[in-house]
Scaffold this motif. Structure first.
Motif, PDB file in Angstrom:
ATOM      1  N   GLN A  20      -6.490  12.046   6.716  1.00 52.82           N
ATOM      2  CA  GLN A  20      -7.657  12.318   5.980  1.00 52.82           C
ATOM      3  C   GLN A  20      -8.895  12.583   6.998  1.00 52.82           C
ATOM      4  OE1 GLN A  20      -7.342   8.012   4.442  1.00 52.82           O
ATOM      5  NE2 GLN A  20      -7.231   8.898   2.416  1.00 52.82           N
ATOM      6  N   PRO A  33       0.914  -1.279  -0.082  1.00 56.84           N
ATOM      7  CA  PRO A  33       0.090  -0.005   0.161  1.00 56.84           C
ATOM      8  C   PRO A  33       0.747   1.407   0.210  1.00 56.84           C
ATOM      9  CG  PRO A  33       0.083  -0.961   2.292  1.00 56.84           C
ATOM     10  CD  PRO A  33       0.894  -1.920   1.419  1.00 56.84           C
ATOM     11  N   LYS A  52      -8.821  -0.772   5.233  1.00 56.54           N
ATOM     12  CA  LYS A  52      -8.061  -0.068   6.534  1.00 56.54           C
ATOM     13  C   LYS A  52      -8.183  -0.866   7.471  1.00 56.54           C
ATOM     14  CE  LYS A  52      -8.207   4.266   9.417  1.00 56.54           C
ATOM     15  NZ  LYS A  52      -8.811   5.308   9.733  1.00 56.54           N
ATOM     16  N   ALA A  63       2.477   5.913   3.039  1.00 60.14           N
ATOM     17  CA  ALA A  63       1.544   6.752   3.366  1.00 60.14           C
ATOM     18  C   ALA A  63       0.314   6.090   4.076  1.00 60.14           C
ATOM     19  CB  ALA A  63       1.187   7.756   2.323  1.00 60.14           C
ATOM     20  N   PHE A  64       0.240   4.610   3.671  1.00 64.84           N
ATOM     21  CA  PHE A  64      -1.034   3.678   4.125  1.00 64.84           C
ATOM     22  C   PHE A  64      -0.575   2.553   4.580  1.00 64.84           C
ATOM     23  CE2 PHE A  64      -2.446   6.925   0.656  1.00 64.84           C
ATOM     24  CZ  PHE A  64      -3.513   7.239   1.489  1.00 64.84           C
ATOM     25  N   THR A  65       0.368   2.587   5.363  1.00 67.68           N
ATOM     26  CA  THR A  65       0.957   1.347   6.149  1.00 67.68           C
ATOM     27  C   THR A  65      -0.055   0.566   6.912  1.00 67.68           C
ATOM     28  OG1 THR A  65       2.018   2.781   7.768  1.00 67.68           O
ATOM     29  CG2 THR A  65       3.333   2.145   6.053  1.00 67.68           C
ATOM     30  N   ASN A  66      -1.219   1.308   7.400  1.00 72.43           N
ATOM     31  CA  ASN A  66      -2.398   0.779   8.096  1.00 72.43           C
ATOM     32  C   ASN A  66      -3.366   0.271   7.242  1.00 72.43           C
ATOM     33  OD1 ASN A  66      -2.875   3.600   7.274  1.00 72.43           O
ATOM     34  ND2 ASN A  66      -4.473   3.649   8.784  1.00 72.43           N
ATOM     35  N   PHE A  67      -3.164   0.117   6.050  1.00 72.92           N
ATOM     36  CA  PHE A  67      -4.158  -0.463   4.904  1.00 72.92           C
ATOM     37  C   PHE A  67      -3.379  -1.934   4.334  1.00 72.92           C
ATOM     38  CE2 PHE A  67      -5.969   3.718   5.363  1.00 72.92           C
ATOM     39  CZ  PHE A  67      -7.426   3.407   4.568  1.00 72.92           C
ATOM     40  N   ASN A  82      -4.028  11.421  11.561  1.00 69.35           N
ATOM     41  CA  ASN A  82      -4.893  11.058  10.351  1.00 69.35           C
ATOM     42  C   ASN A  82      -5.095  12.207   9.319  1.00 69.35           C
ATOM     43  OD1 ASN A  82      -6.548   9.794   8.631  1.00 69.35           O
ATOM     44  ND2 ASN A  82      -8.507   9.769   9.990  1.00 69.35           N
ATOM     45  N   SER A 108      -6.320   2.337  13.062  1.00 66.12           N
ATOM     46  CA  SER A 108      -6.453   3.659  12.760  1.00 66.12           C
ATOM     47  C   SER A 108      -4.994   3.870  13.260  1.00 66.12           C
ATOM     48  CB  SER A 108      -7.291   4.228  13.851  1.00 66.12           C
ATOM     49  OG  SER A 108      -8.506   4.103  13.382  1.00 66.12           O
ATOM     50  N   VAL A 168      -9.118  -1.798  -1.355  1.00 62.62           N
ATOM     51  CA  VAL A 168      -8.186  -1.540  -0.263  1.00 62.62           C
ATOM     52  C   VAL A 168      -8.941  -1.422   1.062  1.00 62.62           C
ATOM     53  CG1 VAL A 168      -6.569  -0.021  -1.776  1.00 62.62           C
ATOM     54  CG2 VAL A 168      -8.489   1.080  -0.391  1.00 62.62           C
TER      55      VAL A 168
END
Length: 504
Positions: A478, A122, A469, A125-129, A476, A472, A467
């Motif tokens: 977003q 991912p 999530k 920037a989106f390591t939690n996805f 954040n 959290s 994708v």
């Protein structure tokens, strides 16, 4: 057609005849299907596609394997039909048939490997996805096939689309309608429980092809000439229907100074005159390095003079399929001779409709129609290059870019890498076309999109990303309002991940 298709597709227009181009005998009559008939088949195909997709990769492979076995069991009937419609030697029909069978086998066996769902990274920037990508079937694919290899182009195109999970409607060429219909019927005879709409066909002339383009299929694959390809693309644009266009070529062969001239001359003669030169990847131009020119020309002359055209057993190739193509060939030969070319073998007298006997033209001006335009007949131009660099320059100076070949003992890969073509063969000709694992298609006026290989399977799908999530993670970025902490995190990330690597 299958019985189900016959019942659901009424004949609402006239018929047309398929004529043996060598004898003039009528070998079959077929209905001209209308846009209304196509609409019915499209509805049937959309309904069947739900069933077909639900079979999964394994189920589709089993069904397509049964199709292959049925076709193989009826090979002699297919050879006879192909021969009667095109007057080509049985050997030519056999070659296209086995290539088509192998395409079905390969696509069915490899579709899951190429198209299955895969996890992808991912990004920081989106390591939690979590993220994955899968290639989904488009729905219903329309295929319009040519007359020169009518069995292979039906099987090859349908194989990619079917293995990817689509249902298919084929319009075979009106000049070889029976062969295409026969092999498609074989799918349902091998799999009588499959819905009729999985694989079907329509017959007709140009108007039927145009109706298929405008019908609302989810993709249209066309093999044919550049002018017709442009019309196909324009018709498909009305519904934003994406297209695959394989539009022929003016394929070049380079003979380097270290080439095996015996092997090269044999391959060039076969590549130029196979199927009467009526092959999109046929050898039409040859650039031979000056140092080996004379020896190469003598070998080509000796071999080409043994090539025969006619209807008898044992001939090298049969008639030209259409009178119009004969006139194109005649025009190119006349233009070359008028431009100062030498006829090494044959010449204007070689045109004896419906046959054109082998023609080898030497030293044809590069701006001559015989060099610039696709001839699509048993004519090969051999021009001299000062060296390999000059040969590459001349080979690439065309608007086409389908196939090419090079003969060199030591520099084959290097020269191939510098040639502008969708496929290049080293120390052979045309070979990439018969390899189901190798993508086939061109650049420039030769079209775009691919059949065969991993790219050919993906051609009849769309990439779908999902994708998710997982948890959290703060801050954040977003959400509103953005704070100074948000900007600080991004600033530090950019500096750590990217800026430190800069060595300006």
């Amino acid at each position: 057609m299958t019985t189900t298709q016959r019942e659901s597709t009424p004949v609402t227009a006239d018929t047309f005849d398929v004529v043996n181009p060598g004898t003039g005998a009528v070998v079959g009559s077929y209905p001209i299907h209308t846009s209304g008939d196509i609409a019915e088949l499209l509805d049937q195909a959309r309904e069947a596609q739900v069933w077909w997709a639900a079979q999964g990769f394994g189920g589709r492979q089993r069904i397509m394997t049964r199709w292959v076995r049925w076709l193989a069991a009826h090979a002699e009937e297919i050879y006879a039909l192909g021969n009667s419609e095109t007057a080509r030697p049985i050997g030519d029909v056999q070659m296209e048939f086995i290539a088509g069978l192998e395409d079905i086998r390969w696509t069915a066996a490899n579709a899951e490997r190429v198209l299955r769902r895969r996890k992808v990274a991912p990004g920081i920037a989106f390591t939690n996805f979590a993220a994955d990508v899968v290639h989904e079937p488009l729905g219903v694919v329309g295929i319009i096939t040519p007359w020169n290899v009518p069995i292979y182009t039906v099987l090859s195109g349908a194989a990619c689309a079917l293995a990817a999970g689509n249902t298919v409607i084929v319009k075979p060429s009106e000049l070889s309608a029976g062969a295409g219909a026969f092999v498609i019927d074989g799918f349902h005879k091998a799999n009588p429980d499959a819905p009729a709409g999985v694989l079907s066909y329509v017959h007709g002339l140009g108007e039927t092809g145009a109706a298929l383009c405008k019908s609302g299929v989810d993709k249209l694959a066309f093999t044919g000439s550049v002018p017709t390809g442009r019309r196909v693309m324009a018709a498909c644009a009305e519904n934003l229907t994406p297209v695959v266009l394989e539009l022929g070529g003016k394929d070049a062969t380079i003979i380097a100074e270290d080439a095996d001239l015996e092997a090269a001359s044999t391959a060039v003669v076969w590549g130029a005159f196979f199927n009467g030169g009526q092959a999109c990847v046929g050898v039409e131009r040859v650039y031979v390095v000056r140092a080996v020119r004379d020896e190469f020309l003598e070998l080509v002359r000796t071999k080409a003079e043994k090539v025969t055209a006619g209807l008898d057993d044992g001939v090298s190739y049969g008639p030209m399929i259409t009178p119009g193509q004969v006139e194109i060939v005649r025009r190119h030969i006349d233009a070359a001779v008028a431009g100062g070319a030498t006829a090494l073998v044959g010449g204007p007298e070689s045109v004896k409709p419906p046959f054109v006997h082998p023609v080898v033209l030497v030293d044809v001006p590069e701006d001559n129609p015989a060099v610039c335009e696709e001839t699509f007949g048993p004519v090969v131009v051999i021009n001299t290059a000062t060296d390999v660099d000059d040969a590459i320059r001349q080979a690439n100076s065309t608007s086409f870019g389908l196939g090419a070949s090079v003969f060199s003992r030591k520099r084959g890969a290097e020269i191939a890498g510098r040639m502008r073509a969708g496929g290049v063969t080293v120390n052979a000709v045309l070979s990439f076309v018969g390899m189901p694992s190798v993508p086939f298609g061109g650049v420039g006026d030769s079209g775009f999109g691919r059949f065969h290989g991993d790219a050919g399977l993906r051609e009849f799908t769309y990439a779908k990303s999902t994708v998710r999530k997982k948890f959290s993670m703060g801050p954040n970025v977003q959400e509103f309002p953005r704070t100074a902490e948000h900007y600080d995190v991004i600033r530090k990330t950019i500096r750590m991940r990217y800026e430190r690597k800069f060595r300006g």
